[in-house]
Design an enzyme around this catalytic site. Structure first.
Site, PDB file in Angstrom:
ATOM      1  N   HIS A  73       2.303  -1.637  -7.137  1.00 19.66           N
ATOM      2  CA  HIS A  73       0.669  -2.163  -7.534  1.00 19.66           C
ATOM      3  C   HIS A  73       0.540  -0.785  -7.697  1.00 19.66           C
ATOM      4  O   HIS A  73       0.372   0.336  -6.040  1.00 19.66           O
ATOM      5  CB  HIS A  73      -0.167  -2.819  -6.471  1.00 19.66           C
ATOM      6  N   ASP A  75      -2.914  -0.036  -8.017  1.00 20.24           N
ATOM      7  CA  ASP A  75      -4.471  -0.253  -7.323  1.00 20.24           C
ATOM      8  C   ASP A  75      -4.673  -0.042  -5.761  1.00 20.24           C
ATOM      9  O   ASP A  75      -3.603  -0.384  -5.084  1.00 20.24           O
ATOM     10  CB  ASP A  75      -5.238  -1.894  -7.463  1.00 20.24           C
ATOM     11  N   ASP A 106       0.864   3.335   0.625  1.00 24.09           N
ATOM     12  CA  ASP A 106       0.290   2.049   0.208  1.00 24.09           C
ATOM     13  C   ASP A 106      -0.138   2.667  -1.567  1.00 24.09           C
ATOM     14  O   ASP A 106      -1.606   2.026  -1.988  1.00 24.09           O
ATOM     15  CB  ASP A 106      -0.251   1.605   0.659  1.00 24.09           C
ATOM     16  N   GLU A 141      -2.469  -6.109  -6.013  1.00 20.04           N
ATOM     17  CA  GLU A 141      -2.138  -6.558  -5.239  1.00 20.04           C
ATOM     18  C   GLU A 141      -2.680  -6.575  -4.051  1.00 20.04           C
ATOM     19  O   GLU A 141      -2.791  -7.422  -3.228  1.00 20.04           O
ATOM     20  CB  GLU A 141      -0.914  -6.002  -5.056  1.00 20.04           C
ATOM     21  N   GLU A 142      -4.087  -5.239  -4.261  1.00 15.98           N
ATOM     22  CA  GLU A 142      -5.115  -5.504  -3.217  1.00 15.98           C
ATOM     23  C   GLU A 142      -6.500  -6.257  -3.101  1.00 15.98           C
ATOM     24  O   GLU A 142      -6.582  -6.673  -2.410  1.00 15.98           O
ATOM     25  CB  GLU A 142      -5.095  -3.797  -3.021  1.00 15.98           C
ATOM     26  N   GLU A 170       6.335  -0.543  -1.172  1.00  8.35           N
ATOM     27  CA  GLU A 170       5.402  -1.383  -0.428  1.00  8.35           C
ATOM     28  C   GLU A 170       5.903  -0.888   0.916  1.00  8.35           C
ATOM     29  O   GLU A 170       7.425  -0.016   1.079  1.00  8.35           O
ATOM     30  CB  GLU A 170       5.451  -2.454   0.197  1.00  8.35           C
ATOM     31  N   HIS A 359      -3.949   2.065   4.257  1.00 13.14           N
ATOM     32  CA  HIS A 359      -5.085   1.316   4.363  1.00 13.14           C
ATOM     33  C   HIS A 359      -6.073   2.980   4.968  1.00 13.14           C
ATOM     34  O   HIS A 359      -7.792   1.966   5.735  1.00 13.14           O
ATOM     35  CB  HIS A 359      -5.606   0.208   4.223  1.00 13.14           C
TER      36      HIS A 359
END
Length: 389
Positions: A73, A75, A106, A141-142, A170, A359
């Site tokens: 992903h 995003d 990520d 995805e997020e 991931e 994150h």
């Protein structure tokens, strides 16, 4: 400092502020890179009621089988307090051999590694390997994960696009690159519990029915529930309360209702339906004992899955050992990923960068790890198509 091809692509992706559901040009960057290699690209925008539109990308080189897919992903989550970052979170700054920015771990650097590894393999094989390489990239995805990978997979099925094996990029490694490959994930079940009482004055409790003690009893009963002791591949299932709310600002009013939310991460001892049956059984017992009424809204987010150990996982492990001299643990720990959708279409494993800073403020990845990951992905392609051939 000379910037390698894979790091330059990672920087270009990270300079797109693609906070879910915004694409911000990230898929344009990736599509341009893939088309230069010869991939046929499909931009897929999906919509659903109550959710934002999301752009996705499916790219494929070749038309024959088997089709090896890399998935991920573009995003990212919001940066939080931008002033707390030591760098611009959307610049891909390199300091002391480390690339900083949202998406470094990520998982934009892993996507750059996918694309670069594919390019290397295609170039060295002279475009004559027996099979295809594809990339399935979502921008959802997020977020709600409604208009992303799941709908791309449905589109692929409708258009005769079959994938045979998949690696999701991931960040799977707790401490060092090569620590861990994810061969499965636990399922996720969310419960929204409401206990209905009767509002009234605190000085006249006989004229009311306070829902708070009833809710407390239900919370205690669910918290005491032992779901299982785990399995060979999965840790024990766990139920965790995430919030308890009454929303009553008055000190002299018994509230009408009280609410609690919980999430269960569960293994293959259970199904989504069996968990609902178990939870409702506990709540029914408390409600009968206390003479109260409750409502439960269940969100059946995802089922657990396991890709059995075999030739595919062994091929991944061998590629990691070859480059790093380290044998990874085959694990099912952690949260969920879009592998939960892909597992319905083909065997899938996850392997990417180190997860420590995902994150977080100053999210980052070692440049050497990004280079090594690219080498590992390249070796996976080499071994896969030799094995398949």
């Amino acid at each position: 400092m000379q910037i390698s091809e894979v790091v330059a692509l990672a920087q270009a992706l990270m300079r797109c502020p693609s906070v879910t559901p915004e694409d911000a040009g990230a898929l344009d960057v990736l599509q341009k890179n893939l088309e230069e290699t010869g991939f046929v690209c499909h931009r897929l925008t999906f919509s659903d009621e109550g959710t934002p539109d999301v752009e996705n990308l499916y790219a494929r080189f070749g038309t024959a089988g088997p089709n090896f897919c890399f998935a991920g992903h573009t995003d990212v989550v919001p940066v939080g307090n931008a002033d707390a970052w030591s760098v611009d979170p959307f610049n891909g700054t390199i300091k002391d051999g480390t690339i900083y920015g949202r998406g470094a771990a990520d998982m934009k650097a892993a996507i750059a590694a996918f694309a670069t590894a594919s390019k290397r393999f295609i170039k060295e094989s002279g475009e004559e390997f027996a099979g295809s390489i594809s990339l399935l990239i979502t921008g959802d995805e997020e977020g709600p994960a409604i208009n992303g990978t799941r709908k791309v997979l449905d589109w692929m099925a409708e258009n005769g696009e079959k994938i045979d094996h998949c690696v999701v990029g991931e960040p799977t490694n707790p401490q060092e690159l090569g620590d861990m490959v994810k061969i499965g994930r636990r399922g996720s079940f969310t419960g929204y519990l409401t206990v209905i009482g009767t509002e009234g004055h605190v000085a006249y409790p006989h004229l009311a029915d306070n829902p708070v003690p009833h809710l407390a009893a239900m919370v205690g009963a669910l918290d005491a529930l032992v779901l299982d002791d785990g399995t060979e591949h999965f840790q024990p299932s766990n139920l965790e309360f995430t919030t308890i709310d009454v929303g009553n600002p008055a000190t002299n009013v018994i509230p009408k209702s009280a609410n609690a939310t919980f999430n269960i991460r569960f293994n293959t001892h259970h199904s989504l339906d069996s968990l609902e049956h178990t939870v409702r059984g506990v709540l029914d017992s408390v409600a009968e004992l206390r003479g109260c009424h409750y409502e439960l809204d269940c969100r059946k987010n995802s089922s657990p899955f396991l890709t059995p150990e075999g030739d595919f996982s062994a091929l991944i492990v061998e590629a990691i050992e070859k480059r790093l001299g380290r044998k990874p643990e085959l694990s099912t720990t952690g949260g969920t990923s879009d592998a939960r959708f892909i597992k319905d279409f083909c065997p899938v494993v996850e392997f990417g960068l180190i997860s420590q800073t995902m994150h977080k403020i100053d999210e980052r990845a070692n440049v050497a790890d990004v280079e090594a990951l690219t080498d590992i992905y390249t070796d996976i392609l080499r071994s896969y198509f030799v094995t398949q051939g």
